[in-house]
Design a protein around this motif. Structure first.
Motif, mmCIF file in Angstrom:
data_model
loop_
_atom_site.group_PDB
_atom_site.id
_atom_site.type_symbol
_atom_site.label_atom_id
_atom_site.label_comp_id
_atom_site.label_asym_id
_atom_site.label_seq_id
_atom_site.Cartn_x
_atom_site.Cartn_y
_atom_site.Cartn_z
ATOM 1 N N GLY A 195 0.823 -1.206 0.000
ATOM 2 C CA GLY A 195 0.000 0.000 0.000
ATOM 3 C C GLY A 195 0.856 1.255 0.000
ATOM 4 O O GLY A 195 2.074 1.220 0.225
ATOM 5 N N ALA A 196 0.171 2.375 -0.246
ATOM 6 C CA ALA A 196 0.875 3.658 -0.215
ATOM 7 C C ALA A 196 1.485 3.902 1.162
ATOM 8 O O ALA A 196 2.534 4.528 1.289
ATOM 9 N N THR A 197 0.840 3.381 2.196
ATOM 10 C CA THR A 197 1.322 3.588 3.567
ATOM 11 C C THR A 197 2.769 3.124 3.715
ATOM 12 O O THR A 197 3.603 3.829 4.288
ATOM 13 N N LEU A 199 5.195 5.382 1.587
ATOM 14 C CA LEU A 199 5.459 6.686 2.214
ATOM 15 C C LEU A 199 6.549 6.529 3.267
ATOM 16 O O LEU A 199 7.502 7.312 3.328
ATOM 17 N N TYR A 255 -2.603 14.343 5.658
ATOM 18 C CA TYR A 255 -2.934 12.936 5.926
ATOM 19 C C TYR A 255 -2.122 12.454 7.133
ATOM 20 O O TYR A 255 -0.946 12.812 7.282
ATOM 21 N N TYR A 288 1.917 11.273 7.547
ATOM 22 C CA TYR A 288 3.137 12.006 7.176
ATOM 23 C C TYR A 288 3.993 12.385 8.389
ATOM 24 O O TYR A 288 5.204 12.170 8.402
ATOM 25 N N ASN A 337 0.097 16.075 -1.646
ATOM 26 C CA ASN A 337 -0.978 15.080 -1.757
ATOM 27 C C ASN A 337 -2.060 15.684 -2.652
ATOM 28 O O ASN A 337 -2.696 16.661 -2.292
ATOM 29 N N ASN A 359 -6.515 14.563 0.607
ATOM 30 C CA ASN A 359 -7.297 14.106 1.761
ATOM 31 C C ASN A 359 -6.872 14.946 2.958
ATOM 32 O O ASN A 359 -5.677 14.971 3.261
ATOM 33 N N ASP A 416 1.955 12.035 -2.951
ATOM 34 C CA ASP A 416 0.974 10.995 -2.613
ATOM 35 C C ASP A 416 -0.237 11.192 -3.522
ATOM 36 O O ASP A 416 -0.988 12.158 -3.384
ATOM 37 N N TYR A 423 -5.478 9.093 -4.787
ATOM 38 C CA TYR A 423 -6.813 9.380 -5.349
ATOM 39 C C TYR A 423 -6.720 9.867 -6.797
ATOM 40 O O TYR A 423 -7.615 10.568 -7.280
ATOM 41 N N SER A 481 -1.651 3.763 -5.321
ATOM 42 C CA SER A 481 -2.188 2.564 -4.664
ATOM 43 C C SER A 481 -3.371 2.047 -5.455
ATOM 44 O O SER A 481 -4.082 2.839 -6.081
ATOM 45 N N LYS A 516 -7.851 2.588 -3.477
ATOM 46 C CA LYS A 516 -8.978 3.503 -3.703
ATOM 47 C C LYS A 516 -9.529 3.318 -5.111
ATOM 48 O O LYS A 516 -10.730 3.326 -5.320
ATOM 49 N N LYS A 540 -3.936 -3.909 -0.216
ATOM 50 C CA LYS A 540 -2.642 -3.300 0.116
ATOM 51 C C LYS A 540 -1.572 -3.507 -0.964
ATOM 52 O O LYS A 540 -0.490 -4.048 -0.705
HETATM 53 C C1 LIG Z 1 -3.846 10.505 1.272
HETATM 54 C C2 LIG Z 1 -3.672 9.054 1.545
HETATM 55 N N1 LIG Z 1 -2.471 8.488 1.384
HETATM 56 C C3 LIG Z 1 -2.271 7.179 1.630
HETATM 57 C C4 LIG Z 1 -3.293 6.364 2.052
HETATM 58 C C5 LIG Z 1 -3.018 4.917 2.342
HETATM 59 O O1 LIG Z 1 -3.090 4.163 1.188
HETATM 60 P P1 LIG Z 1 -2.936 2.565 1.235
HETATM 61 O O2 LIG Z 1 -4.259 2.030 1.690
HETATM 62 O O3 LIG Z 1 -2.611 2.198 -0.166
HETATM 63 O O4 LIG Z 1 -1.855 2.242 2.196
HETATM 64 C C6 LIG Z 1 -4.562 6.909 2.242
HETATM 65 C C7 LIG Z 1 -5.668 6.057 2.741
HETATM 66 O O5 LIG Z 1 -6.638 6.532 3.287
HETATM 67 C C8 LIG Z 1 -4.766 8.284 1.975
HETATM 68 O O6 LIG Z 1 -5.965 8.856 2.139
#
Ligand SMILES: Cc1ncc(COP(=O)(O)O)c(C=O)c1O
Length: 395
Positions: A99-101, A104, A125, A128, A170, A174, A202, A205, A233, A236, A244
């Motif tokens: 996942g992006a998490t 990052l 978000y 960070y 981002n 978000n 990031d 979306y 990712s 979404k 993930k």
């Molecule tokens: C701005 C932003 N970055 C990253 C993520 C996390 O993405 P992932 O579920 O791919 O880890 C989210 C998830 O809500 C998000 O809103």
């Protein structure tokens, strides 16, 4: 360090408001418009792809950088979306992670030295600041101002200094739904080039934009591919946040550092879901999926807007992502956290207070975030509860 006490780096990283509101939502059987995940089924062609690869026994460790077939599909997708931008090398410039998490975290650990400064637009978000803290870096927050969430060019310019290492962007954003314009990105790019700063962008979306807003990856601006880590990712875009699968696109030297971290954070992530994404990307481009996704989300946005307006909570306009923000002041609240706690316990609707997206919550506008990645029935179920809940405790 005493046994049981936190390391200095993670001191201050506590339980997030998401955890608290989610627990309250479960306890009060609330309509959950808090957490950002779809409650409707994922598309069939996406699920079938994963099922096929599990049946075909793609069950063992994938290559650490990501399944080669997927990296090629991601590079092809980038070329299809951005034919005029520099092409991406699937072998040397893409890393697939959990996942992006994870990416990052990998990107920040790979680039930020102790004491380095990282410019972060606020609201931000929630990952960070802890990620920068884990790298022992220092966040320099830069406010985005409602209602259109512009930033002040001079304030941004003044945030750059000799210790600035990176800027986290981002877009679509978000929690605000802001889609940074090309002109805004040019301002950011010019400053990052001048100060030799990298951008961690990031873009989870990237496919969810409305009313003609265009998502512009900052890496496609002149001179930016060589200093940008673009993070995406599938969660979404394909309504599979639990799968993930995320990826980072970055020039080869930065990719080498991201891969160095990734190999000791997760090493690799799920093979069948990576294989599935390799099939899904060309299929989605050919079958009109993205157009339908945007149309479906525009409809859900309109439905939730109406429900909120009917409850006296007029939402701010958005350009992308799947959240709406409402000012809590018209209902007599001065504290968005109290509003959201009251809403979930008193009315049975979960929303997220946005002051938690600021380093100094006292500086934040008082807004609540409602997610519309929900079935129509879920959004409509919130309507009578919101109407009832407007007499809230803790006002
Ligand atoms: C701005 C932003 N970055 C990253 C993520 C996390 O993405 P992932 O579920 O791919 O880890 C989210 C998830 O809500 C998000 O809103």
């Amino acid at each position: 360090m005493k046994r049981g006490s936190a390391s200095d780096r993670i001191a201050g990283i506590g339980t997030s408001i998401f955890t608290e509101i989610t627990a309250l939502a479960v306890h009060h059987e609330a309509v959950n418009l808090g957490q950002g995940f779809p409650d409707f089924p994922a598309p069939d062609f996406v699920k079938q792809a994963a099922a096929r690869h599990i049946r075909d026994d793609r069950n063992q460790y994938a290559a650490s950088a990501g399944v080669p077939r997927l990296r090629r599909a991601l590079a092809d997708d980038w070329r299809r979306e951005h034919p005029d931008a520099p092409a991406v090398d699937a072998d040397a410039e893409i890393t697939v992670g959990s996942g992006a998490t994870e990416l990052l975290h990998d990107a920040i650990m790979a680039t930020v030295n102790p004491g380095d400064e990282v410019i972060v637009f606020e609201p931000a978000y929630d990952a960070y600041t802890p990620d920068v803290a884990m790298a022992a870096g220092v966040v320099r927050p830069l406010p985005l101002a409602p209602p259109d969430w512009r930033f002040d060019r001079d304030r941004l310019a003044a945030a750059f200094g000799p210790r600035t290492r990176a800027l986290i962007l981002n877009t679509p954003h978000n929690p605000t739904g802001k889609v940074f314009t090309r002109a805004e990105l040019e301002v950011i790019a010019e400053l990052c080039i001048r100060h030799d700063v990298i951008v961690i962008s990031d873009e989870v979306y990237s496919e969810i934009v409305f009313d003609g807003a265009a998502h512009v990856p900052i890496a496609t601006l002149p001179g930016m591919a060589e200093r940008t880590i673009t993070i995406r990712s599938m969660g979404k875009t394909f309504s599979v946040t639990g799968w993930k699968v995320g990826w980072a696109i970055a020039p080869a030297p930065l990719t080498a550092t991201i891969r160095a971290v990734h190999q000791f954070v997760t090493f690799t992530n799920s093979s069948p879901f990576q294989e599935a994404l390799a099939d899904v990307l060309p299929a989605a481009a050919a079958n009109g999926y993205y157009t339908q996704l945007r149309a479906d989300y525009a409809r859900r946005r309109d439905l939730l807007s109406q429900v909120l307006r009917d409850a006296g909570l007029a939402p701010l306009p958005i350009g992308g992502a799947y959240f709406l923000l409402t000012d809590v002041a018209p209902l007599g609240f001065t504290d968005d956290v109290a509003f959201c706690r009251g809403l979930v316990t008193g009315a049975g609707v979960a929303a997220i207070p946005t002051s938690v997206f600021y380093q100094d919550p006292g500086s934040a506008p008082r807004l609540a975030r409602f997610c519309f990645a929900k079935r129509d029935a879920t959004i409509l179920a919130a309507a009578p509860r919101l109407a009832r809940g407007l007499v809230l405790p803790g006002r």
